[in-house]
Design a protein around this motif. Structure first.
Motif, PDB file in Angstrom:
ATOM      1  N   ALA A 229      -4.653  -7.009   6.077  1.00 28.05           N
ATOM      2  CA  ALA A 229      -4.256  -5.644   5.727  1.00 28.05           C
ATOM      3  C   ALA A 229      -2.798  -5.590   5.289  1.00 28.05           C
ATOM      4  O   ALA A 229      -2.450  -4.905   4.315  1.00 28.05           O
ATOM      5  CB  ALA A 229      -4.484  -4.720   6.923  1.00 28.05           C
ATOM      6  N   THR A 230      -1.937  -6.326   5.988  1.00 31.59           N
ATOM      7  CA  THR A 230      -0.508  -6.310   5.663  1.00 31.59           C
ATOM      8  C   THR A 230      -0.246  -6.908   4.290  1.00 31.59           C
ATOM      9  O   THR A 230       0.518  -6.348   3.486  1.00 31.59           O
ATOM     10  CB  THR A 230       0.288  -7.082   6.735  1.00 31.59           C
ATOM     11  OG1 THR A 230       0.122  -6.430   7.995  1.00 31.59           O
ATOM     12  CG2 THR A 230       1.768  -7.120   6.381  1.00 31.59           C
ATOM     13  N   LEU A 234       1.338  -5.305   0.876  1.00 26.48           N
ATOM     14  CA  LEU A 234       2.467  -5.907   0.165  1.00 26.48           C
ATOM     15  C   LEU A 234       2.127  -6.136  -1.306  1.00 26.48           C
ATOM     16  O   LEU A 234       2.955  -5.901  -2.203  1.00 26.48           O
ATOM     17  CB  LEU A 234       2.853  -7.232   0.824  1.00 26.48           C
ATOM     18  CG  LEU A 234       3.550  -7.138   2.181  1.00 26.48           C
ATOM     19  CD1 LEU A 234       3.701  -8.523   2.799  1.00 26.48           C
ATOM     20  CD2 LEU A 234       4.919  -6.472   2.039  1.00 26.48           C
ATOM     21  N   ALA A 235       0.914  -6.585  -1.557  1.00 22.48           N
ATOM     22  CA  ALA A 235       0.490  -6.824  -2.936  1.00 22.48           C
ATOM     23  C   ALA A 235       0.467  -5.522  -3.727  1.00 22.48           C
ATOM     24  O   ALA A 235       0.884  -5.472  -4.895  1.00 22.48           O
ATOM     25  CB  ALA A 235      -0.892  -7.478  -2.947  1.00 22.48           C
ATOM     26  N   ARG A 236       0.003  -4.455  -3.103  1.00 18.80           N
ATOM     27  CA  ARG A 236      -0.014  -3.155  -3.771  1.00 18.80           C
ATOM     28  C   ARG A 236       1.395  -2.681  -4.087  1.00 18.80           C
ATOM     29  O   ARG A 236       1.659  -2.116  -5.149  1.00 18.80           O
ATOM     30  CB  ARG A 236      -0.724  -2.133  -2.889  1.00 18.80           C
ATOM     31  CG  ARG A 236      -2.242  -2.312  -2.843  1.00 18.80           C
ATOM     32  CD  ARG A 236      -2.865  -1.397  -1.824  1.00 18.80           C
ATOM     33  NE  ARG A 236      -4.316  -1.564  -1.773  1.00 18.80           N
ATOM     34  CZ  ARG A 236      -5.080  -1.112  -0.791  1.00 18.80           C
ATOM     35  NH1 ARG A 236      -4.520  -0.466   0.241  1.00 18.80           N
ATOM     36  NH2 ARG A 236      -6.392  -1.296  -0.819  1.00 18.80           N
ATOM     37  N   SER A 237       2.319  -2.926  -3.144  1.00 21.90           N
ATOM     38  CA  SER A 237       3.711  -2.520  -3.371  1.00 21.90           C
ATOM     39  C   SER A 237       4.303  -3.261  -4.556  1.00 21.90           C
ATOM     40  O   SER A 237       5.010  -2.679  -5.391  1.00 21.90           O
ATOM     41  CB  SER A 237       4.551  -2.799  -2.121  1.00 21.90           C
ATOM     42  OG  SER A 237       4.104  -2.028  -1.043  1.00 21.90           O
ATOM     43  N   LEU A 238       4.021  -4.557  -4.640  1.00 25.00           N
ATOM     44  CA  LEU A 238       4.534  -5.342  -5.761  1.00 25.00           C
ATOM     45  C   LEU A 238       3.940  -4.868  -7.086  1.00 25.00           C
ATOM     46  O   LEU A 238       4.620  -4.823  -8.116  1.00 25.00           O
ATOM     47  CB  LEU A 238       4.207  -6.825  -5.549  1.00 25.00           C
ATOM     48  CG  LEU A 238       4.992  -7.525  -4.431  1.00 25.00           C
ATOM     49  CD1 LEU A 238       4.453  -8.936  -4.212  1.00 25.00           C
ATOM     50  CD2 LEU A 238       6.479  -7.581  -4.777  1.00 25.00           C
ATOM     51  N   THR A 239       2.674  -4.495  -7.060  1.00 23.81           N
ATOM     52  CA  THR A 239       2.009  -4.017  -8.275  1.00 23.81           C
ATOM     53  C   THR A 239       2.638  -2.717  -8.755  1.00 23.81           C
ATOM     54  O   THR A 239       2.861  -2.512  -9.954  1.00 23.81           O
ATOM     55  CB  THR A 239       0.507  -3.801  -8.001  1.00 23.81           C
ATOM     56  OG1 THR A 239      -0.071  -5.030  -7.565  1.00 23.81           O
ATOM     57  CG2 THR A 239      -0.201  -3.336  -9.266  1.00 23.81           C
TER      58      THR A 239
END
Length: 242
Positions: A229-230, A234-239
């Motif tokens: 989940a974490t 993080l991946a969504r934030s980078l996107t």
């Protein structure tokens, strides 16, 4: 108990010396019915290892806060069996380490900006350290200290590591209470009522490893879920940044 004590009988004076009691204490335990009578030869009573063990048990129970009247009630056959089962269910303690404050500072990478006194006080409150005076500390669990040392070496601040440990202890205690309650309700009480002592001892010896395995399995699964989940977040934030 010394090996010599196991090989010989003792007079009341020798029994008192062996157990750190006074002769008056020993006689008082006799009078209260806490200590079995000695083997009498002529006019002298002789005591064996079972008497030493009984006095050690009485001392231990007193140190745990029990009154002699309560100890007497407990020292019936069933009570002694329960005490033996309690001992069988406990883990052997670790061998403590003794370190200086300087040793702790080095191993945990404490600098002045880390407020070492405050951190050592918190570690003491959590039971990780026991002050011995003159800048010396006993470490009851060298395994935990080694884990803290490794975590700090990986870049986690000691303050955050102690905060995490405090949380883990709190939740671990709650889980332990649930396991113990489950065992007492479903195993100990029915077996003890039926006096199935041998089966109960076998069950106790097996239950603690099973509880540890179950807890570790659940922890691994929930840790994987949290990591997944974490890293998804993080991946969504980078996107979004792109």
């Amino acid at each position: 108990m010394t090996s010599d004590t196991l090989q010989r009988v003792l007079t009341i004076d020798e029994l008192a010396r062996e157990t750190g009691l006074t002769v008056r204490n020993v006689r008082s335990h006799h009078a209260r019915g806490l200590l079995p009578p000695p083997e009498v030869r002529g006019r002298t009573g002789y005591y064996g290892p079972e008497h030493v063990a009984r006095l050690r048990l009485i001392q231990r129970l007193q140190n745990e806060g029990m009154k002699l009247s309560g100890i007497k009630r407990l020292l019936g056959d069933s009570g002694e069996r329960l005490l033996a089962l309690k001992e069988a269910s406990l883990e052997a303690p670790e061998t403590p380490e003794v370190l200086t404050a300087a040793d702790l500072g080095t191993r945990l990478r404490l600098g002045e900006k880390d407020e070492p006194r405050k951190l050592i006080d918190k570690a003491t409150k959590l039971g990780l350290l026991h002050p011995l005076g003159e800048g010396m500390f006993e470490v009851p669990s060298p395994v935990l200290l080694a884990a803290a040392e490794e975590v700090v070496a990986r870049g986690v601040s000691l303050q955050h590591a102690l905060d995490m440990l405090e949380s883990v202890q709190k939740h671990s205690r709650a889980v332990s209470k649930e396991f113990v309650k489950l065992f007492v309700d479903d195993v100990l009480k029915p077996y003890a009522d039926a006096e199935r002592w041998d089966e109960l001892e076998e069950s106790i010896q097996a239950s603690r490893p099973l509880a540890a395995q179950a807890l570790l399995a659940v922890f691994r699964r929930t840790m994987d879920e949290e990591v997944e989940a974490t890293f998804t977040d993080l991946a969504r934030s980078l996107t979004r940044r792109k």
